[in-house]
Motif scaffolding. Structure first.
Motif, short mmCIF file in Angstrom:
data_model
loop_
_atom_site.label_atom_id
_atom_site.label_comp_id
_atom_site.label_asym_id
_atom_site.label_seq_id
_atom_site.Cartn_x
_atom_site.Cartn_y
_atom_site.Cartn_z
N VAL A 128 0.87 -1.18 0.00
CA VAL A 128 0.00 0.00 0.00
C VAL A 128 0.90 1.23 0.00
N ASP A 129 1.22 1.71 -1.20
CA ASP A 129 2.02 2.93 -1.24
C ASP A 129 1.08 4.14 -1.18
N PHE A 130 0.45 4.45 -2.33
CA PHE A 130 -0.49 5.57 -2.37
C PHE A 130 -1.91 5.13 -2.70
N GLY A 131 -2.13 3.81 -2.71
CA GLY A 131 -3.45 3.28 -3.00
C GLY A 131 -3.53 1.82 -2.58
N VAL A 132 -4.74 1.32 -2.47
CA VAL A 132 -4.96 -0.06 -2.03
C VAL A 132 -4.92 -1.00 -3.22
N PRO A 133 -4.67 -2.30 -2.97
CA PRO A 133 -4.72 -3.27 -4.08
C PRO A 133 -6.09 -3.28 -4.76
N ALA A 134 -6.07 -3.43 -6.07
CA ALA A 134 -7.29 -3.52 -6.88
C ALA A 134 -8.26 -2.38 -6.60
N PRO A 135 -7.85 -1.11 -6.89
CA PRO A 135 -8.77 0.00 -6.71
C PRO A 135 -9.92 -0.08 -7.70
N PRO A 136 -11.07 0.55 -7.40
CA PRO A 136 -12.20 0.50 -8.31
C PRO A 136 -11.83 1.04 -9.69
N ALA A 137 -12.32 0.38 -10.73
CA ALA A 137 -12.04 0.81 -12.10
C ALA A 137 -12.92 1.99 -12.49
N GLY A 138 -12.41 2.81 -13.40
CA GLY A 138 -13.22 3.89 -13.95
C GLY A 138 -13.42 5.07 -13.03
N ASP A 139 -12.55 5.22 -12.03
CA ASP A 139 -12.68 6.34 -11.10
C ASP A 139 -11.35 7.07 -11.01
N PRO A 140 -11.10 8.04 -11.93
CA PRO A 140 -9.81 8.75 -11.94
C PRO A 140 -9.48 9.41 -10.61
N GLU A 141 -10.49 9.96 -9.92
CA GLU A 141 -10.21 10.62 -8.66
C GLU A 141 -9.75 9.63 -7.59
N GLY A 142 -10.20 8.39 -7.70
CA GLY A 142 -9.79 7.38 -6.73
C GLY A 142 -8.55 6.62 -7.15
N ASP A 143 -8.06 6.87 -8.35
CA ASP A 143 -6.87 6.17 -8.84
C ASP A 143 -5.63 6.77 -8.20
N PRO A 144 -4.79 5.94 -7.56
CA PRO A 144 -3.63 6.48 -6.85
C PRO A 144 -2.70 7.30 -7.72
N ASN A 145 -2.41 6.85 -8.93
CA ASN A 145 -1.47 7.59 -9.76
C ASN A 145 -2.02 8.94 -10.20
N HIS A 146 -3.33 9.04 -10.38
CA HIS A 146 -3.92 10.35 -10.66
C HIS A 146 -3.72 11.28 -9.47
N GLN A 147 -3.89 10.75 -8.26
CA GLN A 147 -3.71 11.57 -7.07
C GLN A 147 -2.25 11.99 -6.90
N VAL A 148 -1.34 11.06 -7.12
CA VAL A 148 0.09 11.39 -7.03
C VAL A 148 0.45 12.44 -8.07
N ALA A 149 -0.01 12.26 -9.30
CA ALA A 149 0.31 13.20 -10.36
C ALA A 149 -0.22 14.60 -10.05
N ALA A 150 -1.41 14.68 -9.48
CA ALA A 150 -1.98 15.98 -9.13
C ALA A 150 -1.12 16.69 -8.09
N ARG A 151 -0.69 15.94 -7.06
CA ARG A 151 0.16 16.55 -6.02
C ARG A 151 1.50 16.97 -6.59
N LEU A 152 2.09 16.12 -7.43
CA LEU A 152 3.39 16.46 -8.02
C LEU A 152 3.30 17.66 -8.94
N THR A 153 2.22 17.76 -9.69
CA THR A 153 2.04 18.92 -10.58
C THR A 153 2.01 20.20 -9.75
N GLU A 154 1.32 20.17 -8.62
CA GLU A 154 1.28 21.34 -7.74
C GLU A 154 2.67 21.69 -7.22
N LEU A 155 3.40 20.68 -6.75
CA LEU A 155 4.73 20.91 -6.18
C LEU A 155 5.70 21.44 -7.23
N LEU A 156 5.72 20.80 -8.40
CA LEU A 156 6.64 21.22 -9.47
C LEU A 156 6.30 22.63 -9.95
#
Length: 206
Positions: free
Chosen positions: A120-148
């Motif tokens: 469990v890094d930034f999300g749980v195993p087998a996250p729900p499909a079709g939910d970009p807001e719940g997708d861990p990599n979308h959340q990581v990318a959003a935070r990184l975009t803000e920081l950069l």
């Protein structure tokens, strides 16, 4: 005091320091047990025993183990963002490559040292499909975009957001490969990952 996970991932948000400390112990126990037993064998009861709290204390915050793991993932993401911010404090805003290196280096440091992070890094195993807001990599990318954007003085437009998301997805896959090859992260694959990030992000950051 550890960051408190978002309210939507908790049944009850701790107000007093004692409750916040108890929540932190529960999440620490969850992380340790993930390394020892895996996600499938994780249970709220074993977490309560490891944390030294009544089972009712766990259910006061979480309805099930998935909600608990989601809260752990949110805490990991907050710690990741805080770690990057600390690294960026010592870097000039004139060159982006050291900034990107800091992003990767903080992830590698957490991968090697944070309990439970392998599962469990930034999300749980087998996250729900079709939910970009719940997708861990979308959340990581959003935070990184803000920081950069904040550090480099950039406008976080759609092109930058898309490029960071693609870089996060590609880096995630390659780092998983590096740690499957070597428990400490295969140095050669890590170097190739860094080179890939530099080459790809140069399209939007140069």
């Amino acid at each position: 005091m550890d960051p408190v996970p978002p309210a939507h991932s908790l049944r009850r948000t701790p107000i007093q320091q004692r409750s916040a400390d108890r929540l932190a112990r529960i999440l620490d126990a969850c992380a340790e047990l993930l390394d020892e037993t895996g996600y499938e064998n994780l249970s709220t009861r074993t977490v309560a025993l490891r944390a030294g709290v009544p089972i009712g204390s766990v259910y006061r915050f979480f309805g099930n183990k998935r909600a608990m793991a989601i809260a752990l993932a949110h805490r990991n993401l907050d710690r990741y963002a805080d770690g990057i911010a600390e690294r960026l404090d010592g870097l000039p805003a004139t060159h982006w490559r050291p900034v990107v290196d800091a992003v990767l280096d903080e992830y590698l440091a957490m991968k090697r040292s944070v309990p439970g992070f392998a599962l469990v890094d930034f999300g749980v195993p087998a996250p729900p499909a079709g939910d970009p807001e719940g997708d861990p990599n979308h959340q990581v990318a959003a935070r990184l975009t803000e920081l950069l954007s904040a550090h480099l003085g950039l406008t976080p437009d759609a092109a930058l957001e898309r490029a960071v998301l693609v870089a996060v997805e590609a880096t995630d896959a390659l780092i998983q490969l590096a740690f499957r090859t070597d428990p400490a992260g295969d140095p050669g694959i890590v170097d190739e990952t860094r080179a890939m990030m530099h080459a790809y992000l140069a399209r939007v950051l140069d």
